[in-house]
Design a protein around this motif. Structure first.
Motif, PDB file in Angstrom:
ATOM      1  N   ALA A  26      35.943  33.350  39.608  1.00 34.53           N
ATOM      2  CA  ALA A  26      37.056  33.234  38.668  1.00 34.53           C
ATOM      3  C   ALA A  26      38.015  32.148  39.125  1.00 34.53           C
ATOM      4  CB  ALA A  26      37.777  34.573  38.567  1.00 34.53           C
ATOM      5  N   GLY A  48      29.546  39.346  33.623  1.00 35.60           N
ATOM      6  CA  GLY A  48      30.878  39.188  34.194  1.00 35.60           C
ATOM      7  C   GLY A  48      31.953  39.315  33.138  1.00 35.60           C
ATOM      8  N   ASP A  49      32.979  38.479  33.243  1.00 38.22           N
ATOM      9  CA  ASP A  49      34.062  38.498  32.257  1.00 38.22           C
ATOM     10  C   ASP A  49      33.647  37.740  30.996  1.00 38.22           C
ATOM     11  OD1 ASP A  49      35.844  39.950  33.904  1.00 38.22           O
ATOM     12  OD2 ASP A  49      36.304  38.130  35.025  1.00 38.22           O
ATOM     13  N   ASP A  50      34.475  37.882  29.964  1.00 34.57           N
ATOM     14  CA  ASP A  50      34.151  37.266  28.684  1.00 34.57           C
ATOM     15  C   ASP A  50      34.126  35.738  28.773  1.00 34.57           C
ATOM     16  OD1 ASP A  50      33.854  39.617  27.208  1.00 34.57           O
ATOM     17  OD2 ASP A  50      36.010  39.781  26.864  1.00 34.57           O
ATOM     18  N   LEU A  62      35.001  35.016  21.104  1.00 29.77           N
ATOM     19  CA  LEU A  62      34.374  35.510  22.319  1.00 29.77           C
ATOM     20  C   LEU A  62      32.886  35.691  22.058  1.00 29.77           C
ATOM     21  CD1 LEU A  62      36.924  38.190  23.630  1.00 29.77           C
ATOM     22  CD2 LEU A  62      36.642  35.824  24.392  1.00 29.77           C
ATOM     23  N   ARG A  65      28.269  39.903  24.202  1.00 24.53           N
ATOM     24  CA  ARG A  65      27.876  40.104  25.598  1.00 24.53           C
ATOM     25  C   ARG A  65      26.353  40.238  25.763  1.00 24.53           C
ATOM     26  NH1 ARG A  65      31.960  40.567  28.940  1.00 24.53           N
ATOM     27  NH2 ARG A  65      30.656  41.561  30.531  1.00 24.53           N
ATOM     28  N   PRO A  80      35.178  30.057  30.420  1.00 24.40           N
ATOM     29  CA  PRO A  80      35.236  31.424  30.950  1.00 24.40           C
ATOM     30  C   PRO A  80      36.681  31.893  31.071  1.00 24.40           C
ATOM     31  CG  PRO A  80      34.823  29.858  32.721  1.00 24.40           C
ATOM     32  CD  PRO A  80      34.794  29.066  31.452  1.00 24.40           C
ATOM     33  N   VAL A  81      36.882  33.190  30.903  1.00 19.59           N
ATOM     34  CA  VAL A  81      38.224  33.752  31.072  1.00 19.59           C
ATOM     35  C   VAL A  81      38.393  34.351  32.464  1.00 19.59           C
ATOM     36  CG1 VAL A  81      38.402  34.235  28.616  1.00 19.59           C
ATOM     37  CG2 VAL A  81      37.600  36.022  30.154  1.00 19.59           C
ATOM     38  N   GLY A  82      37.314  34.361  33.248  1.00 21.29           N
ATOM     39  CA  GLY A  82      37.377  34.908  34.602  1.00 21.29           C
ATOM     40  C   GLY A  82      36.073  34.654  35.332  1.00 21.29           C
ATOM     41  N   TYR A  83      35.556  35.686  35.965  1.00 21.82           N
ATOM     42  CA  TYR A  83      34.318  35.606  36.743  1.00 21.82           C
ATOM     43  C   TYR A  83      33.111  35.457  35.825  1.00 21.82           C
ATOM     44  CZ  TYR A  83      30.359  37.574  39.422  1.00 21.82           C
ATOM     45  OH  TYR A  83      29.133  37.801  39.997  1.00 21.82           O
ATOM     46  N   ASN A  85      29.141  35.641  35.298  1.00 24.23           N
ATOM     47  CA  ASN A  85      27.890  36.194  35.811  1.00 24.23           C
ATOM     48  C   ASN A  85      26.978  36.408  34.613  1.00 24.23           C
ATOM     49  OD1 ASN A  85      25.839  37.347  37.247  1.00 24.23           O
ATOM     50  ND2 ASN A  85      26.902  39.272  37.679  1.00 24.23           N
ATOM     51  N   ASN A 131      22.468  45.663  32.494  1.00 17.39           N
ATOM     52  CA  ASN A 131      23.774  45.775  33.168  1.00 17.39           C
ATOM     53  C   ASN A 131      23.702  46.632  34.432  1.00 17.39           C
ATOM     54  OD1 ASN A 131      25.156  44.153  31.346  1.00 17.39           O
ATOM     55  ND2 ASN A 131      25.722  45.859  30.017  1.00 17.39           N
TER      56      ASN A 131
END
Length: 273
Positions: A26, A48-50, A62, A65, A80-83, A85, A131
């Motif tokens: 992130a 991971g994150d969105d 978005l 997933r 990416p909004v964060g991490y 994966n 997941n």
């Protein structure tokens, strides 16, 4: 940034190009990333994150997933909004059509949730397994079990026939069957059995017929002046190859064909088709 690719099972190599994973830590104010079309179709699971997919300079959505990204014509931007994966399956352009009833062209230039393509309950079960898997190899095993089971379904086998015919028609019969199936012998045997049952001839023969139709139209409509030009425009290897195929399916040479009164009706059909 950690990007890795993995080769598919032998029985899937004709439709799946590879599996891939991407991990990115992130970051604050992560930059947009430009995604360039590569001619393939992707099925991706966001673990991971969105991730944002921009629809204009500032507007975004978005990404689902669990999704399929269809063929794209223009580049687009994600952020990416964060991490990050992600686990994904990269299909050959003609490969993904074997697994769905939806026309592939309806998937172009957008993300489609796998629930829309495979049904909600199937999608939920598959997404949960992916997941909850402990590593990439386990995820590959899960998706390969699913894909191999799909390949054995009657509807999927019939789709293989349909998609092969579509490819032959789109390329005027010039696409070799080995190129369509990536030389997967087990798939080829299966395809030929289905062709003989539903079409009456082999895929190779159908390809030759379709390509000859292209050449006949050029010959009868006099769009080109020489046999060499006709062979080239019909994507034969050379003039001799063209004449050999021509004699195989018509029983005569291109020049004699035009002068043969017994072939007037055939000439009319091809010229007006």
């Amino acid at each position: 940034m950690n990007y890795q690719t993995f080769q598919p099972h032998l029985d899937l190599q004709s439709v799946v190009k590879c599996y891939w994973t991407l991990e990115v830590p992130a970051e604050n104010n992560a930059e947009k990333q430009r995604i360039v079309p590569d001619g393939c179709i992707e099925m991706a699971f966001i673990l991971g994150d969105d991730i944002k997919r921009f629809t204009s300079g500032t507007d975004f959505m978005l990404q689902p997933r669990a999704m399929v990204l269809g063929q794209t014509i223009d580049p687009f931007y994600i952020q990416p909004v964060g991490y990050v994966n992600t686990f994904a399956i990269r299909f050959y352009p003609y490969g993904f059509a074997n697994f769905i009833n939806t026309p592939v062209k309806k998937l172009a230039n957008k993300e489609t949730s796998i629930a829309e393509l495979f049904g909600q309950s199937t999608a939920d079960e598959l997404e949960q397994k992916i997941n909850h898997a402990t590593d990439t190899q386990q995820r590959i095993g899960i998706i390969e079990t699913y894909l191999l089971n799909k390949l054995n379904e009657k509807a999927t086998i019939d789709n293989i026939v349909t998609s092969t015919i579509d490819t032959l028609l789109a390329t005027s019969g010039s696409m070799p069957i080995n190129a369509i199936l990536k030389e997967d012998l087990s798939k080829r045997r299966q395809l030929e059995r289905k062709f003989l049952k539903h079409i009456g001839i082999s895929p190779k023969q159908l390809g030759k017929v379709i390509r000859l139709q292209t050449a006949l139209k050029l010959l009868l409509n006099q769009k080109t002046e020489t046999l060499t030009q006709i062979a080239y425009e019909s994507e034969y290897y050379d003039q001799n190859h063209f004449i050999k195929d021509f004699k195989e399916f018509t029983g005569t040479t291109p020049k004699d064909f035009l002068a043969d009164g017994k072939l007037i009706l055939s000439s009319l059909f091809y010229a007006k088709d």
